[in-house]
Design an enzyme around this catalytic site. Structure first.
Site, PDB file in Angstrom:
ATOM      1  N   CYS A 143       0.321  -1.297   0.092  1.00  0.00           N
ATOM      2  CA  CYS A 143       0.305   0.093  -0.303  1.00  0.00           C
ATOM      3  C   CYS A 143       1.381   1.407   0.056  1.00  0.00           C
ATOM      4  CB  CYS A 143      -0.903   0.263   1.136  1.00  0.00           C
ATOM      5  SG  CYS A 143      -1.977   1.143   1.090  1.00  0.00           S
ATOM      6  N   GLY A 195      -5.736   5.411   5.231  1.00  0.00           N
ATOM      7  CA  GLY A 195      -5.606   5.649   6.495  1.00  0.00           C
ATOM      8  C   GLY A 195      -6.422   4.699   7.146  1.00  0.00           C
ATOM      9  N   GLU A 196      -6.232   4.229   8.526  1.00  0.00           N
ATOM     10  CA  GLU A 196      -7.241   3.238   9.151  1.00  0.00           C
ATOM     11  C   GLU A 196      -7.576   3.247  10.430  1.00  0.00           C
ATOM     12  OE1 GLU A 196      -7.237  -0.003   9.301  1.00  0.00           O
ATOM     13  OE2 GLU A 196      -9.010   0.103  10.372  1.00  0.00           O
ATOM     14  N   SER A 227     -13.855   0.493   5.826  1.00  0.00           N
ATOM     15  CA  SER A 227     -12.603  -0.548   5.766  1.00  0.00           C
ATOM     16  C   SER A 227     -11.638  -0.624   6.778  1.00  0.00           C
ATOM     17  CB  SER A 227     -11.882  -0.348   4.310  1.00  0.00           C
ATOM     18  OG  SER A 227     -11.107  -1.488   3.776  1.00  0.00           O
ATOM     19  N   SER A 249      -9.438  -5.980   5.221  1.00  0.00           N
ATOM     20  CA  SER A 249      -8.097  -6.012   4.163  1.00  0.00           C
ATOM     21  C   SER A 249      -7.518  -7.519   4.489  1.00  0.00           C
ATOM     22  CB  SER A 249      -7.537  -4.866   3.959  1.00  0.00           C
ATOM     23  OG  SER A 249      -7.810  -4.097   3.631  1.00  0.00           O
ATOM     24  N   PHE A 250      -8.356  -8.790   3.864  1.00  0.00           N
ATOM     25  CA  PHE A 250      -7.667 -10.064   4.355  1.00  0.00           C
ATOM     26  C   PHE A 250      -6.494  -9.804   3.203  1.00  0.00           C
ATOM     27  CE2 PHE A 250      -8.872 -14.479   4.936  1.00  0.00           C
ATOM     28  CZ  PHE A 250      -8.846 -14.281   6.588  1.00  0.00           C
ATOM     29  N   HIS A 251      -6.390 -10.136   2.573  1.00  0.00           N
ATOM     30  CA  HIS A 251      -5.279 -10.321   1.273  1.00  0.00           C
ATOM     31  C   HIS A 251      -4.837 -11.636   1.538  1.00  0.00           C
ATOM     32  CE1 HIS A 251      -6.757  -5.628   0.814  1.00  0.00           C
ATOM     33  NE2 HIS A 251      -6.083  -5.397   1.565  1.00  0.00           N
ATOM     34  N   ASN A 326      -2.608  -2.564  -7.667  1.00  0.00           N
ATOM     35  CA  ASN A 326      -2.485  -1.294  -8.767  1.00  0.00           C
ATOM     36  C   ASN A 326      -0.997  -0.616  -7.584  1.00  0.00           C
ATOM     37  OD1 ASN A 326      -5.303  -0.714  -8.806  1.00  0.00           O
ATOM     38  ND2 ASN A 326      -5.304  -0.501  -6.921  1.00  0.00           N
ATOM     39  N   CYS A 369      -7.462   2.265  -5.365  1.00  0.00           N
ATOM     40  CA  CYS A 369      -7.075   1.854  -4.499  1.00  0.00           C
ATOM     41  C   CYS A 369      -5.419   1.419  -4.083  1.00  0.00           C
ATOM     42  CB  CYS A 369      -7.354   0.722  -3.805  1.00  0.00           C
ATOM     43  SG  CYS A 369      -9.398   0.521  -4.320  1.00  0.00           S
TER      44      CYS A 369
HETATM   45  N1  SAH Z   1      -7.099   1.498   5.886  1.00  0.00           N
HETATM   46  C1  SAH Z   1      -7.921   0.808   5.719  1.00  0.00           C
HETATM   47  C2  SAH Z   1      -8.516   1.390   4.424  1.00  0.00           C
HETATM   48  C3  SAH Z   1      -7.231   1.828   3.448  1.00  0.00           C
HETATM   49  S1  SAH Z   1      -7.266   0.744   2.482  1.00  0.00           S
HETATM   50  C4  SAH Z   1      -7.499  -0.876   4.888  1.00  0.00           C
HETATM   51  O1  SAH Z   1      -6.416  -1.151   4.944  1.00  0.00           O
HETATM   52  O2  SAH Z   1      -9.197  -1.609   5.173  1.00  0.00           O
HETATM   53  C5  SAH Z   1      -8.230   0.993   0.999  1.00  0.00           C
HETATM   54  C6  SAH Z   1      -8.425  -0.769   0.612  1.00  0.00           C
HETATM   55  O3  SAH Z   1      -7.120  -0.563  -0.267  1.00  0.00           O
HETATM   56  C7  SAH Z   1      -7.816  -2.010   1.420  1.00  0.00           C
HETATM   57  O4  SAH Z   1      -8.809  -3.092   0.921  1.00  0.00           O
HETATM   58  C8  SAH Z   1      -6.464  -2.267   1.060  1.00  0.00           C
HETATM   59  O5  SAH Z   1      -5.125  -3.174   1.149  1.00  0.00           O
HETATM   60  C9  SAH Z   1      -6.113  -1.858  -0.344  1.00  0.00           C
HETATM   61  N2  SAH Z   1      -5.026  -1.422  -1.226  1.00  0.00           N
HETATM   62  C10 SAH Z   1      -4.250  -0.893  -0.836  1.00  0.00           C
HETATM   63  N3  SAH Z   1      -3.479  -0.475  -1.784  1.00  0.00           N
HETATM   64  C11 SAH Z   1      -3.627  -1.079  -2.657  1.00  0.00           C
HETATM   65  C12 SAH Z   1      -2.604  -1.387  -3.864  1.00  0.00           C
HETATM   66  N4  SAH Z   1      -1.433  -0.857  -3.899  1.00  0.00           N
HETATM   67  N5  SAH Z   1      -3.363  -1.939  -4.942  1.00  0.00           N
HETATM   68  C13 SAH Z   1      -4.897  -2.057  -4.710  1.00  0.00           C
HETATM   69  N6  SAH Z   1      -5.607  -2.207  -3.485  1.00  0.00           N
HETATM   70  C14 SAH Z   1      -4.991  -1.718  -2.184  1.00  0.00           C
HETATM   71 FE1  SF4 Z   2      -2.823   1.970   6.177  1.00  0.00          FE
HETATM   72 FE2  SF4 Z   2      -5.088   0.257   5.125  1.00  0.00          FE
HETATM   73 FE3  SF4 Z   2      -2.820   1.192   3.865  1.00  0.00          FE
HETATM   74 FE4  SF4 Z   2      -2.553  -1.004   5.505  1.00  0.00          FE
HETATM   75  S1  SF4 Z   2      -3.799  -0.471   3.085  1.00  0.00           S
HETATM   76  S2  SF4 Z   2      -1.335   1.055   5.538  1.00  0.00           S
HETATM   77  S3  SF4 Z   2      -3.979  -0.073   6.904  1.00  0.00           S
HETATM   78  S4  SF4 Z   2      -3.873   2.506   4.377  1.00  0.00           S
END
Ligand code: SAH
Ligand code: SF4
Length: 392
Positions: A143, A195-196, A227, A249-251, A326, A369
């Protein structure tokens, strides 16, 4: 109390920085907080409820930004409001519009910090993706926001303000006297920006209370999705105190991989998270939880992962949102091939779960995202730091 009694921060349940001149910004105060502030400034107790209702409608239903225009209030009361209050939104620094219609706003908040807000128009709805923090304390290795150190939490006003500035830009406020238009441009809000949100819980909750209030912005709780990366102790509160939909955000399907992708997993692992999620639909009386799953080539995208995923979540009403990764400059991963994503989606679908593949939107303006990031370059981590934290 006289009309000139000073307003102190103590009247508000949350500490709020007073804007210049000591005036209180109305935006983001809950009904109770605004009522308390009106009384503290000198509004007689008996009138406070009615005044609150009138001001609320002007600000959140009509989108008015000055007290002078609140024509159903006495002139001297409008002057009184001007002396003690402001109606201030964060400032839009730039607006970019993608070829696909997605709009990305760079928004400046107090202190000169910047966050991003993204509007995604679709055929039958318009989703606004809002930020809850400047940067993020968590360090998910895929991210872009995670490469930025946390600067601060957004206030409730700065969170509500993102919804209001998008309505400003889209020209969505009702026009007095015009026939009522039920189509909503901003019909859904997702807390999926920077942000979270569960690490800024009180401000997010207050902001969503304002957004859901049906005499104002009036978005139903079913049209708001929060989220989280999996802040287990706060999940139940999202159900009971906000009641919105939840996305997680399971992943990854093993703790070993999730520890690397979503490091908060080291604190609350997959089993702990899933146990908590089993309670959510009952607590919030909502249908299903969205499991977000970013597709990373060779990392979490095998058939075995897909099968493990459906086994893990069995019994939880769920939808699996597959997000093609992304890319961003310096990212240590690649997007899975399209055939791989489809094969993965197919296994999940055949197990009985909706498995939409999220079409990347606004890629040409880095609005997708996980691409969001403020221009606060000094707070940026190096690629080496990112890789080290991910254990790569
Ligand atoms: N912090 C929260 C909300 C923001 S992120 C969270 O982590 O859930 C929103 C979503 O985008 C999350 O599922 C995150 O994991 C996803 N995300 C983050 N970086 C990404 C990327 N480079 N490509 C696709 N999805 C991504
Ligand atoms: Fe923060 Fe969500 Fe990105 Fe993880 S995915 S770094 S919790 S914004």
């Amino acid at each position: 109390m006289t009309a000139t009694a000073p307003i102190t921060q103590d009247v508000l349940t949350l500490p709020r920085k007073l804007p210049e001149g000591g005036k209180v910004n109305i935006i983001g105060l809950t009904r109770d907080q605004l009522r308390a502030a009106l009384v503290a400034a000198g509004t007689p107790e008996k009138q406070a409820k009615m005044r609150l209702g009138q001001i609320w409608q002007w600000v959140y239903h009509w989108g008015l930004r000055d007290f002078a225009g609140m024509t159903n209030l006495a002139k001297d009361y409008r002057v009184f409001l001007e002396q003690h209050f402001t109606i201030e939104l964060p400032e839009v620094v730039t607006r970019q519009i993608s070829a696909d219609g997605t709009r990305k706003y760079l928004v400046r908040i107090a202190g000169g910090h910047e966050v991003e807000t993204v509007y995604i128009p679709e055929e039958n709805r318009g989703t606004l993706c809002i930020s809850s923090q400047v940067g993020c304390t968590l360090t998910c290795s895929f991210c872009h926001t995670g490469t930025q150190k946390l600067v601060r939490n957004l206030t409730a006003g700065e969170i509500v303000g993102q919804v209001m500035l998008a309505r400003d830009d889209l020209g969505e406020w009702p026009v007095p006297g015009a026939p009522k238009d039920e189509t909503r441009l901003v019909s859904n809000v997702v807390l999926m920006g920077m942000g979270e949100p569960l690490y800024n819980f009180d401000n997010v909750r207050d902001a969503m209370q304002v957004v859901m209030d049906n005499e104002g912005l009036s978005l139903s709780r079913r049209r708001i999705t929060l989220s989280t990366s999996g802040v287990v102790p706060e999940i139940a509160r999202a159900a009971t105190e906000i009641g919105c939909l939840l996305a997680v955000s399971f992943h990854a399907t093993t703790d070993e991989v999730r520890d690397k992708l979503v490091p908060i997993n080291k604190r609350w692992n997959i089993e702990t998270l899933l146990n908590e999620l089993r309670e959510y639909p009952r607590l919030s009386n909502s249908e299903r939880i969205t499991f977000e799953y970013v597709m990373l080539k060779g990392v979490n995208d095998s058939d075995a992962d897909a099968r493990r995923l459906v086994r893990l979540i069995s019994g939880i009403p769920a939808k699996i949102n597959l997000i093609p990764f992304n890319e961003w400059p310096g990212a240590p991963y690649q997007r899975s091939d399209w055939e791989r994503i489809e094969a993965f989606a197919d296994i999940v679908y055949k197990a009985g779960y909706a498995s939409p593949i999220r079409t990347p939107r606004g890629e040409d303006i880095m609005a997708a995202c996980g691409q969001l990031k403020s221009a606060t370059e000094r707070a940026r981590k190096s690629s080496r730091e990112i890789a080290a934290e991910a254990g790569l």
